[in-house]
Design a protein around this motif. Structure first.
Motif, mmCIF file in Angstrom:
data_model
loop_
_atom_site.group_PDB
_atom_site.id
_atom_site.type_symbol
_atom_site.label_atom_id
_atom_site.label_comp_id
_atom_site.label_asym_id
_atom_site.label_seq_id
_atom_site.Cartn_x
_atom_site.Cartn_y
_atom_site.Cartn_z
ATOM 1 N N ILE A 156 0.838 -1.201 0.000
ATOM 2 C CA ILE A 156 0.000 0.000 0.000
ATOM 3 C C ILE A 156 0.872 1.251 0.000
ATOM 4 N N ASP A 157 1.923 1.254 0.814
ATOM 5 C CA ASP A 157 2.816 2.410 0.845
ATOM 6 C C ASP A 157 3.493 2.632 -0.503
ATOM 7 N N ARG A 158 3.812 1.531 -1.204
ATOM 8 C CA ARG A 158 4.433 1.670 -2.529
ATOM 9 C C ARG A 158 3.444 2.288 -3.519
ATOM 10 N N ILE A 159 2.178 1.909 -3.428
ATOM 11 C CA ILE A 159 1.165 2.502 -4.306
ATOM 12 C C ILE A 159 0.994 3.985 -3.995
ATOM 13 N N VAL A 160 1.015 4.326 -2.708
ATOM 14 C CA VAL A 160 0.929 5.744 -2.322
ATOM 15 C C VAL A 160 2.103 6.513 -2.901
ATOM 16 N N ASP A 161 3.287 5.941 -2.811
ATOM 17 C CA ASP A 161 4.478 6.607 -3.323
ATOM 18 C C ASP A 161 4.401 6.826 -4.829
ATOM 19 N N ARG A 162 3.837 5.852 -5.557
ATOM 20 C CA ARG A 162 3.794 5.949 -7.022
ATOM 21 C C ARG A 162 2.586 6.726 -7.530
ATOM 22 N N PHE A 163 1.424 6.536 -6.890
ATOM 23 C CA PHE A 163 0.197 7.094 -7.453
ATOM 24 C C PHE A 163 -0.659 7.862 -6.449
ATOM 25 N N GLY A 164 -0.071 8.251 -5.319
ATOM 26 C CA GLY A 164 -0.848 8.984 -4.320
ATOM 27 C C GLY A 164 -1.328 10.334 -4.789
ATOM 28 N N HIS A 165 -0.778 10.845 -5.899
ATOM 29 C CA HIS A 165 -1.221 12.136 -6.431
ATOM 30 C C HIS A 165 -2.525 12.013 -7.211
ATOM 31 N N LEU A 166 -2.988 10.807 -7.479
ATOM 32 C CA LEU A 166 -4.220 10.598 -8.245
ATOM 33 C C LEU A 166 -5.409 10.520 -7.289
ATOM 34 N N ALA A 167 -6.451 11.286 -7.600
ATOM 35 C CA ALA A 167 -7.598 11.375 -6.692
ATOM 36 C C ALA A 167 -8.273 10.020 -6.494
#
Length: 394
Positions: free
Chosen positions: A156-167
């Protein structure tokens, strides 16, 4: 004999007819009582159909074999590596694909095939980790929406790091009950960065002003997050703030002026490298010398020390009694008390601290006024009564 007739017919049939016949042959392979010779011949025909130029034919194979344990392994593997509209049924459902097959397909596949894998029921942890690491935003979103997927906090943290800017990613993550406070904080950072860039790119504010406004909003949101977090999550949140460079003196002072003693104590313990019990004893001891030593060990700037000293003195003097709002809101009486005491300092180096405290004082006054007006509007109006002459009075 039937397979031979099928092979003779299929050479000249139209794609749609070939697809229908292929679907019938695949179902017969799975469900009919064929002799060993006919079964072997049917398997050979099905393997040959993998080379059919029409994707309709190969898609028909994929639809029939997608959920079957009895499908020919070689056919399933070939279909899984076909173009996306053929491969999707097999990728999303086939029980014959191994975890290693799926991980490899995630690494080499396009967004649509990655999303199909992410939607699989009971998706295992290694495959979920591969999607989080190299999958497209679409695949990561499908993964997060898959209630059966085994997704670790690290993924989950890796997804936040890669795509956390997407709403869409942020909203899906924030709706999950298993998201930790540090992960929510990381999402908040991504949101702040996105909004800052958006505002600056449209020149609604200058870049410096946009950064200043974003930092202010970020600190308020961080305190709101900390106020809602479980007690056992606060230490991890503070460590995340420090690792990400956001455990600033301004944020720590804001926490203290909001009355969030738990966050303040954890921040001092993190910075000073001292057990939380000792930190708490220094903070609550009326002898200020212990806190002074703790403050120096924490590495916080000397210029800000008077504000922390006076805030602690105000807390010991029960200045927070009767203050409305929770520990996410600056307390007006405390801020004004600290500001008044710091203004008595004679050194000119304290001016940046006074500027910060004055900004806090304005914010606290505005928030208190909003709360007062909201309460005033929400209060029921008094019922009118008649006086002795029968006239209505308030």
């Amino acid at each position: 004999m039937i397979v031979r007739q099928f092979l003779q017919w299929v050479r000249n049939a139209r794609p749609g007819d070939r697809a229908d016949a292929t679907s019938a042959l695949a179902r017969a392979y799975l469900h009919s009582d064929l002799s060993p010779d006919d079964l072997a011949a049917a398997e050979g025909a099905l393997i040959m159909l993998l080379d059919d130029p029409s994707p309709l034919v190969r898609r028909a194979l994929a639809e029939v074999f997608a959920s079957s344990q009895k499908a020919p392994q070689v056919v399933v593997n070939a279909l899984a590596n076909d173009q996306a509209d053929v491969a999707v049924p097999v990728l999303s459902r086939s029980p014959l694909l191994l975890d290693s097959d799926l991980v490899d397909l995630v690494a080499t596949g396009e967004a649509e095939t990655q999303a199909a894998i992410a939607s699989r029921p009971l998706l295992p942890r290694p495959v979920a980790a591969a999607i989080a690491e190299v999958g497209s935003a679409q695949a990561c979103l499908v993964l997060l929406e898959n209630a059966d997927a085994d997704v670790t906090p690290a993924s989950i943290d890796r997804i936040v790091d890669r795509f956390g800017h997407l709403a869409a990613i942020r909203e899906t993550l924030l709706s999950r009950p298993d998201i930790s406070a540090p992960t929510r904080q990381a999402l908040l950072t991504k949101l702040t960065e996105t909004l800052t860039g958006y505002v600056a790119a449209r020149r609604w504010l200058t870049p410096d002003h946009a950064q200043f406004a974003a930092k202010d909003s970020y600190e308020r949101a961080t305190l709101s997050l900390a106020a809602e977090a479980r007690y056992e999550e606060i230490a991890a949140l503070v460590q995340h703030l420090r690792d990400s460079g956001h455990l600033t003196p301004g944020l720590i002072l804001r926490a203290l002026l909001c009355g969030n003693i738990v966050l303040f104590e954890e921040a001092m313990a993190e910075l000073a490298g001292i057990p939380i019990d000792r930190v708490s004893s220094y903070i609550h001891d009326r002898n200020i010398s212990g806190f002074r030593a703790l403050y120096r060990k924490s590495g916080l700037p000397d210029i800000a020390y008077p504000a922390f000293r006076e805030a602690l003195a105000a807390l010991r003097g029960d200045v927070l009694i009767g203050e409305p709002g929770g520990v996410a809101r600056l307390k007006r009486r405390m801020v004004e008390h600290v500001l008044a005491r710091c203004e008595q300092e004679l050194t000119g180096e304290i001016e940046p601290l006074l500027t910060l405290l004055r900004r806090f004082a304005v914010e606290a006054a505005r928030e208190e006024a909003r709360m007062f007006c909201d309460d005033l509007v929400a209060a029921p109006l008094p019922m009118p009564v008649n006086d002795d002459h029968g006239r209505l009075v308030a």
